[in-house]
Design a protein around this motif. Structure first.
Motif: not given
Ligand code: 3PG
Length: 419
Positions: A29, A31-32, A34, A36
């Motif tokens: 991910d 955007a973060t 992290t 998935k």
């Protein structure tokens, strides 16, 4: 030694610096920052733990993302944190692959410590486009920057990346030319499992092939049918629809349009040829499901309306497939029976997956969608073996020799220092 490859039992590890290639390529991910999913990181824990427990200085190499898709080409920093959590011990990380900082970090490792290097594909010679353009031999891969910089710091090389075993890249095939090498525990388990399916499957051996990865499915079908590995191939998803179209069945214009729009038209002829030769082994849907105004509809072949787009198999098909699967000795699964992601069309995949979970035979699953479906239906614990590999598994079952297997066999002939 198994399949001409050393296992971890045959390396002296205490106090040694071990370069270990893992495949912890996971969806990211962005955007973060992290991950998935962490299933591949979890899968390599036993090997990393064993190396560390036996007192090795463990240097992990991994890729994240593909230069071909460029979608999740990303650092391995989040992976170090996850691995550390899973192992319950520190995993150091450095934002370098084989430069001076990485080499210094390797030199400062103490026995049992673990270091993860940054994404090996940040080095261009590790990229798949580079592999495809230059086609370096394994001997040439031993002369690449990565191998020349890191191999002198190490005593041996371990590959635990079965999921990347179809790639011919220096971190996977170069080190075995210069260092004594072995496969890790995950590689060993996956390679043995899929070899068993190919060499001596318990009978009857049923292949469940669906999904939309048509070239993979056709390549594999040709091999497992011509070698007598598969006793039955049950088909669903786009694979099933292509066979039905090849046999002149009405499956709805929406289904045919989808085949043509996706440029899969050529497979209709391949399906005709395969069915002409192996029709007694290829099992096709008897009925199909589609969605109309949010509601599920089904019809037997011959009664399918002309204007629908079929996205699932129906109840009659499930009865036949379940019977074959429940009574199989081996079930190999690649690809769902339909669009299982949405409720009205999940039925076929769910029912077939329930049968796989309850078969008296040994089940082996591979490929991203098959694993996602297994997780969605909460069946992970009930499956026989879930392979981390997608592409590697398909290449193997299509009869190709995996480059990493060839390299590891070579690495098995290099003696350890003092041997
Ligand atoms: C995979 O996800 O199949 C493996 O990690 C190999 O990745 P690649 O297709 O980007 O080489």
């Amino acid at each position: 030694m198994r399949f001409g490859i050393r296992t971890l039992d045959e390396l002296h590890l205490s106090g040694k610096t071990v370069l270990c290639r893992v495949d912890i390529n996971q969806p990211v991910d962005r955007a973060t920052g992290t991950l998935k999913s962490i299933n591949r990181i979890r899968a390599c824990v036993p090997t990393v733990r064993e190396l560390s427990d036996k007192g090795a200085k463990v240097v992990l190499m991994a890729h994240q993302g593909s230069d071909i898709e460029y979608k999740n080409f990303y650092t391995t920093k989040p992976h170090a944190a996850v691995l550390s959590e899973l192992l319950g011990r520190e995993v150091k990380w450095i934002d370098d692959v084989c430069g001076p900082a990485a080499r210094e970090a390797i030199r400062s490792l103490k026995d049992g410590e673990i270091l993860l290097l940054d994404n090996v594909r940040f080095v261009s010679e590790e990229q798949t486009l580079f592999e495809q353009k230059l086609r370096l031999t394994h001997e040439q891969q031993a002369k690449t920057l990565l191998v020349e910089k890191l191999a002198p710091l190490a005593d041996c090389y371990v590959c635990d990346a079965f999921a990347a075993a179809h790639r011919d890249q220096p971190s996977l095939c170069g080190f075995e030319q210069v260092l004594p090498s072995a496969m890790g525990r995950l590689f060993e388990a996956e390679y043995c499992t899929v070899s068993q399916v190919m060499e001596e499957p318990a009978r009857p051996c049923v292949f469940v092939l669906g999904g939309a990865k048509i070239s993979d499915a056709f390549l594999m079908m040709q091999t497992v049918l011509s070698r007598g590995v598969a006793d039955h191939i049950v088909t669903g998803g786009l694979v099933g629809n292509i066979f039905l179209t090849a046999l002149g069945q009405q499956i709805g214009q929406g289904s045919v349009d989808f085949i043509m729009k996706s440029n899969y038209g050529e497979y209709i002829d391949r399906a005709k040829e395969l069915y002409a030769q192996y029709g007694d082994k290829i099992v096709l849907p008897k009925d199909l499901g589609w969605v109309e105004n949010g509601e599920r509809r089904e019809a037997l072949l011959g009664e399918v309306p002309a204007d629908i787009g079929a996205i699932d198999i129906g109840h009659e098909t499930v009865k036949v497939y379940s019977e074959l699967i429940l009574n199989a000795g081996t079930v190999f699964v690649n690809g769902p029976m339909g669009v299982f992601e949405q409720a009205p069309s999940e039925y076929g995949t769910k029912a077939v997956w329930d049968a796989i979970a309850n078969t008296k035979g040994h089940s082996v699953l591979g490929g991203g969608d098959s694993i996602t479906a297994t997780e969605k239906f909460g069946l992970t614990e009930k499956m026989g073996y879930i392979c981390t590999g997608g592409g590697a598994l398909i290449r193997f079952l299509s009869g190709e020799e995996l480059p990493v297997v060839r390299a590891l066999r070579h690495g098995a002939t290099i003696p350890e220092k003092g041997e």
